[in-house]
Motif scaffolding. Structure first.
Motif, mmCIF file in Angstrom:
data_model
loop_
_atom_site.group_PDB
_atom_site.id
_atom_site.type_symbol
_atom_site.label_atom_id
_atom_site.label_comp_id
_atom_site.label_asym_id
_atom_site.label_seq_id
_atom_site.Cartn_x
_atom_site.Cartn_y
_atom_site.Cartn_z
ATOM 1 N N GLU A 54 32.356 51.181 41.593
ATOM 2 C CA GLU A 54 33.754 51.623 41.696
ATOM 3 C C GLU A 54 34.019 52.705 40.652
ATOM 4 O O GLU A 54 33.384 52.722 39.590
ATOM 5 C CB GLU A 54 34.661 50.402 41.458
ATOM 6 C CG GLU A 54 36.140 50.747 41.429
ATOM 7 C CD GLU A 54 37.049 49.509 41.470
ATOM 8 O OE1 GLU A 54 36.530 48.375 41.474
ATOM 9 O OE2 GLU A 54 38.277 49.708 41.491
ATOM 10 N N GLY A 99 36.686 48.136 45.629
ATOM 11 C CA GLY A 99 37.587 47.850 44.543
ATOM 12 C C GLY A 99 38.992 48.437 44.749
ATOM 13 O O GLY A 99 39.312 49.090 45.736
ATOM 14 N N CYS A 100 39.821 48.064 43.775
ATOM 15 C CA CYS A 100 41.221 48.511 43.809
ATOM 16 C C CYS A 100 41.328 50.033 43.882
ATOM 17 O O CYS A 100 42.269 50.567 44.469
ATOM 18 C CB CYS A 100 41.949 47.989 42.576
ATOM 19 S SG CYS A 100 42.092 46.195 42.534
ATOM 20 N N TRP A 124 43.111 52.747 37.557
ATOM 21 C CA TRP A 124 43.023 51.869 36.391
ATOM 22 C C TRP A 124 43.693 52.449 35.148
ATOM 23 O O TRP A 124 43.518 51.918 34.051
ATOM 24 C CB TRP A 124 41.549 51.548 36.097
ATOM 25 C CG TRP A 124 40.927 50.757 37.212
ATOM 26 C CD1 TRP A 124 40.088 51.231 38.179
ATOM 27 C CD2 TRP A 124 41.124 49.373 37.504
ATOM 28 N NE1 TRP A 124 39.739 50.229 39.058
ATOM 29 C CE2 TRP A 124 40.356 49.073 38.666
ATOM 30 C CE3 TRP A 124 41.860 48.345 36.916
ATOM 31 C CZ2 TRP A 124 40.325 47.797 39.231
ATOM 32 C CZ3 TRP A 124 41.816 47.077 37.485
ATOM 33 C CH2 TRP A 124 41.059 46.822 38.619
ATOM 34 N N ASN A 214 40.719 46.966 50.676
ATOM 35 C CA ASN A 214 40.129 46.075 49.670
ATOM 36 C C ASN A 214 41.234 45.181 49.115
ATOM 37 O O ASN A 214 42.306 45.679 48.752
ATOM 38 C CB ASN A 214 39.540 46.906 48.523
ATOM 39 C CG ASN A 214 39.182 46.045 47.321
ATOM 40 O OD1 ASN A 214 38.167 45.367 47.322
ATOM 41 N ND2 ASN A 214 40.022 46.056 46.286
ATOM 42 N N GLU A 215 40.986 43.903 49.077
ATOM 43 C CA GLU A 215 41.971 42.948 48.543
ATOM 44 C C GLU A 215 43.365 43.330 49.030
ATOM 45 O O GLU A 215 44.294 43.556 48.242
ATOM 46 C CB GLU A 215 41.886 42.862 47.016
ATOM 47 C CG GLU A 215 40.521 42.375 46.566
ATOM 48 C CD GLU A 215 40.418 41.957 45.103
ATOM 49 O OE1 GLU A 215 41.362 42.207 44.330
ATOM 50 O OE2 GLU A 215 39.383 41.364 44.740
ATOM 51 N N TYR A 285 35.340 35.687 41.819
ATOM 52 C CA TYR A 285 34.915 35.847 40.424
ATOM 53 C C TYR A 285 35.057 34.510 39.712
ATOM 54 O O TYR A 285 35.917 33.700 40.061
ATOM 55 C CB TYR A 285 35.805 36.875 39.717
ATOM 56 C CG TYR A 285 35.560 38.299 40.158
ATOM 57 C CD1 TYR A 285 34.452 39.001 39.698
ATOM 58 C CD2 TYR A 285 36.430 38.952 41.022
ATOM 59 C CE1 TYR A 285 34.214 40.314 40.096
ATOM 60 C CE2 TYR A 285 36.206 40.267 41.418
ATOM 61 C CZ TYR A 285 35.097 40.936 40.951
ATOM 62 O OH TYR A 285 34.863 42.227 41.340
ATOM 63 N N GLU A 335 32.370 41.059 46.430
ATOM 64 C CA GLU A 335 32.575 41.057 44.980
ATOM 65 C C GLU A 335 32.354 39.636 44.475
ATOM 66 O O GLU A 335 33.011 38.705 44.954
ATOM 67 C CB GLU A 335 33.986 41.527 44.602
ATOM 68 C CG GLU A 335 34.235 42.990 44.914
ATOM 69 C CD GLU A 335 35.580 43.517 44.428
ATOM 70 O OE1 GLU A 335 36.136 42.966 43.458
ATOM 71 O OE2 GLU A 335 36.065 44.494 45.033
ATOM 72 N N GLN A 385 29.842 44.355 39.036
ATOM 73 C CA GLN A 385 29.480 45.617 39.637
ATOM 74 C C GLN A 385 28.151 46.071 39.063
ATOM 75 O O GLN A 385 27.766 45.610 37.991
ATOM 76 C CB GLN A 385 30.553 46.656 39.371
ATOM 77 C CG GLN A 385 31.931 46.272 39.905
ATOM 78 C CD GLN A 385 32.904 47.469 39.944
ATOM 79 O OE1 GLN A 385 32.533 48.616 39.800
ATOM 80 N NE2 GLN A 385 34.187 47.152 40.120
ATOM 81 N N ILE A 390 31.284 44.329 35.248
ATOM 82 C CA ILE A 390 31.464 42.874 35.145
ATOM 83 C C ILE A 390 30.123 42.121 35.129
ATOM 84 O O ILE A 390 29.713 41.633 34.084
ATOM 85 C CB ILE A 390 32.397 42.375 36.272
ATOM 86 C CG1 ILE A 390 33.771 43.050 36.110
ATOM 87 C CG2 ILE A 390 32.563 40.867 36.221
ATOM 88 C CD1 ILE A 390 34.679 42.942 37.306
HETATM 89 O O1 AHR Z 1 35.708 44.597 40.233
HETATM 90 C C1 AHR Z 1 36.930 44.830 39.604
HETATM 91 C C2 AHR Z 1 38.116 44.592 40.508
HETATM 92 O O2 AHR Z 1 38.182 43.250 40.873
HETATM 93 C C3 AHR Z 1 38.069 45.295 41.841
HETATM 94 O O3 AHR Z 1 38.513 46.604 41.737
HETATM 95 C C4 AHR Z 1 38.982 44.483 42.685
HETATM 96 O O4 AHR Z 1 38.645 44.531 44.047
HETATM 97 C C5 AHR Z 1 38.853 43.092 42.104
HETATM 98 O O5 AHR Z 1 40.079 42.502 41.884
#
Ligand code: AHR
Length: 550
Positions: A54, A99-100, A124, A214-215, A285, A335, A385, A390
């Motif tokens: 991302e 990702g976001c 971000w 995504n999400e 997560y 993820e 990632q 992470i």
């Molecule tokens: O991986 C970080 C973030 O975690 C991603 O951007 C999002 O999809 C999730 O909440």
């Protein structure tokens, strides 16, 4: 003695011998594994071993992209050592741009001559770690140096397939159609194909995997399930095929939100039926406060909560099957990984960067085992990632580069790719520990904290067969006890066995730029006799057994 009688007697004597021998082994073994060769599950899709990148912190800039003029060895701006390592682990697929970030990204900003591309505010920018950075930081204001062409080039260099997430929150279905057109329309057929050709890529990219947001329940638009299913219809209806047969991945639930899954599938398969998606995205997560500063209880707690991925897969599968009886849609866990608070990133620009210890390798390994064991349900997964983030496989900064113990896990587990998963049963004494449950797992200790006695499986793993090769991966999560393990191969014999082990005497062990090989794999001894393999799993270890069947 008649020949027939002799054969009968010797057979009894033989089985008594084996029984006795097995009992003797059983008596000395701490753990048992039964591999049932006659009970196939499904082919393990190589894409289960996928990755995620991302535009976040040090993932793209500093991680993947160093630029063509960099002194860091690169091919067309892409970090060479990273590509070599991805080829070594047979990385099958890479997800991008978030990702976001994906739901704030306009793909048109990232095409054409690099020096003409606009700068935009990164999703971000308001993250507390980003706020500490100067406004010149690419982590705050995106220069768009790395766009679609660079991403596809990165995938091609790494022998991986691209998986692109569309912006459903802020762009239109038409813009999505045009992104597909940019990637997949034939040479010189459209204006976008000409722009692609002007950047040196006349031939189409033939991108197959497309994430539809995504999400979408969160950063991807705060949609309700009904709203999202409407968007899913609009984004996927009549997207040109270009002979690629695009595979759409719909934005699934937050962790175990079965209601999101039920409502989506009811809407698109029952209320107003359309073609079911190729994949249903699931994110999970496992959160904890500290990457390096933790005690035994914290480690067991992370393991325990990490195993929730299995229940989520089962729960989603059940919910999906109500409307998708033929299981045309399978799960894409795009993820996953343990996620800690800041403080151990290798550079301040690496937002969400964290050190990766043996504890993380264990969670990553048993998560991959879960995917293997559910190979009929999971068709892709992307570790979050890939680099400087992470649950990363690589930590790099400028010319410094290390692999983390997660890389070793992916290296060992690559043998499962494309093999047939078979049922295996794992038994060892369970681990009892006290878990501290907080109202908010992220937050500092507060009132309302309570302790709960929990029990964790003492042995986890998965098995697959490819021709005569049986691959068995096993995790011993116990922090102190080795497991003298007896493996029974049911329905076959083991001609030979060899083992590779990732272990350390310290669960906190990790690699650093100063000590890049503090944690690494070693060969170990495994003994094969008839249908039995014996092997000792060190405490807090991940192991791969390669067993040649006769
Ligand atoms: O991986 C970080 C973030 O975690 C991603 O951007 C999002 O999809 C999730 O909440």
């Amino acid at each position: 003695m008649q020949r027939r009688e002799f054969l009968k007697t010797s057979a009894i004597a033989g089985s008594a011998y084996f029984l006795f021998r097995n009992r003797a082994l059983a008596a000395t073994a701490d753990a048992h594994i039964e591999v049932l060769l006659g009970e196939p599950i499904a082919t393990i899709q190589p894409e289960i071993y996928g990755h995620f990148t991302e535009h976040l912190g040090g993932v793209i800039y500093d991680g993947v992209w160093v630029g063509e003029k960099s002194s860091v060895p690169n091919v067309r701006g892409i970090r060479k050592e990273l590509v070599e390592k991805l080829k070594a682990i047979k990385a099958p697929v890479i997800r991008w741009p978030g990702g976001c970030f994906a739901d704030s990204y306009d793909w048109r900003d990232g095409i054409g001559p690099r020096d003409k591309r606009p700068r935009r505010t990164n999703f971000w920018v308001d993250d507390p770690q980003a706020q500490k950075l100067p406004n010149t930081a690419v982590q705050k204001f995106e220069p768009n140096t790395f766009g679609t062409d660079e991403f596809v080039d990165f995938c091609h260099q790494s022998n991986a397939e691209p998986y692109i997430a569309a912006n459903v929150r802020a762009l239109s279905p038409l813009s999505f159609d045009q992104w597909v057109e940019y990637c997949n329309s034939p040479a010189h057929s459209t204006t976008y194909a000409d722009i692609r050709a002007a950047s040196g890529h006349a031939d189409p990219y033939n991108v197959r995997y497309w994430g539809i947001g995504n999400e979408s329940w969160g950063c991807g638009g705060n949609f309700t399930p009904e709203e999202y299913s409407n968007e899913y219809r609009r984004f996927t209806a009549w997207v040109p095929d270009y002979g690629v047969d695009p595979r759409f991945v719909a934005s699934g639930p937050n962790q175990d939100d079965v209601d999101w899954t039920t409502q989506f599938f009811e809407d698109i398969l029952h209320r107003r039926p359309i073609r079911p998606p190729f994949g249903w995205s699931v994110h999970n997560y496992t959160n904890a406060l500290e990457a390096l500063n933790f005690n035994d209880q914290d480690a067991y707690s992370l393991f325990y909560h990490g195993t929730s991925t299995e229940a989520i897969i089962q729960n989603m599968w059940t919910a999906m099957s109500v409307f998708d009886r033929e299981h045309q849609t399978r799960m894409v866990v795009d993820e996953y990984g343990p996620w800690y608070g800041p403080g151990t990133e290798v550079d301040p620009t690496h937002i969400f960067g964290q050190q990766i210890t043996m504890r993380d390798a264990i969670v990553t390994a048993f998560t991959l085992d879960i995917f293997n064991r559910h190979a009929e349900k999971v068709c892709m997964a992307n570790c979050a990632q890939l680099i400087n983030c992470i649950d990363s496989l690589f930590l790099v900064h400028e010319d410094k580069f290390i692999v983390t113990p997660n890389f070793n896990v992916f290296e060992m587990y690559a043998a499962h790719q494309g093999a047939k998963a078979v049922r295996a049963e794992f038994s060892a004494p369970s681990i009892s520990f006290t878990d501290i449950v907080k109202p908010d797992r992220w937050g500092p200790p507060r009132q309302g904290e309570r302790s709960v006695q929990r029990s964790l499986n003492g042995l986890m793993g998965s098995a697959s067969v490819n021709g005569k090769e049986l691959t068995l991966t096993v995790v011993n999560p116990h922090l102190a006890d080795a497991l003298n393990t007896q493996i029974a191969v049911r329905g076959g014999n083991a001609a030979s066995a060899s083992a590779t082990v990732l272990a350390s005497s310290d669960i906190h062990a990790h690699n650093t730029f100063e000590q890049p090989n503090a944690v690494t794999t070693k060969s170990a001894q495994a003994t094969a006799s008839g249908s039995t393999v014996s092997f000792t799993l060190p405490p807090m270890s991940v192991a791969k057994l390669e067993i040649t069947l006769s």
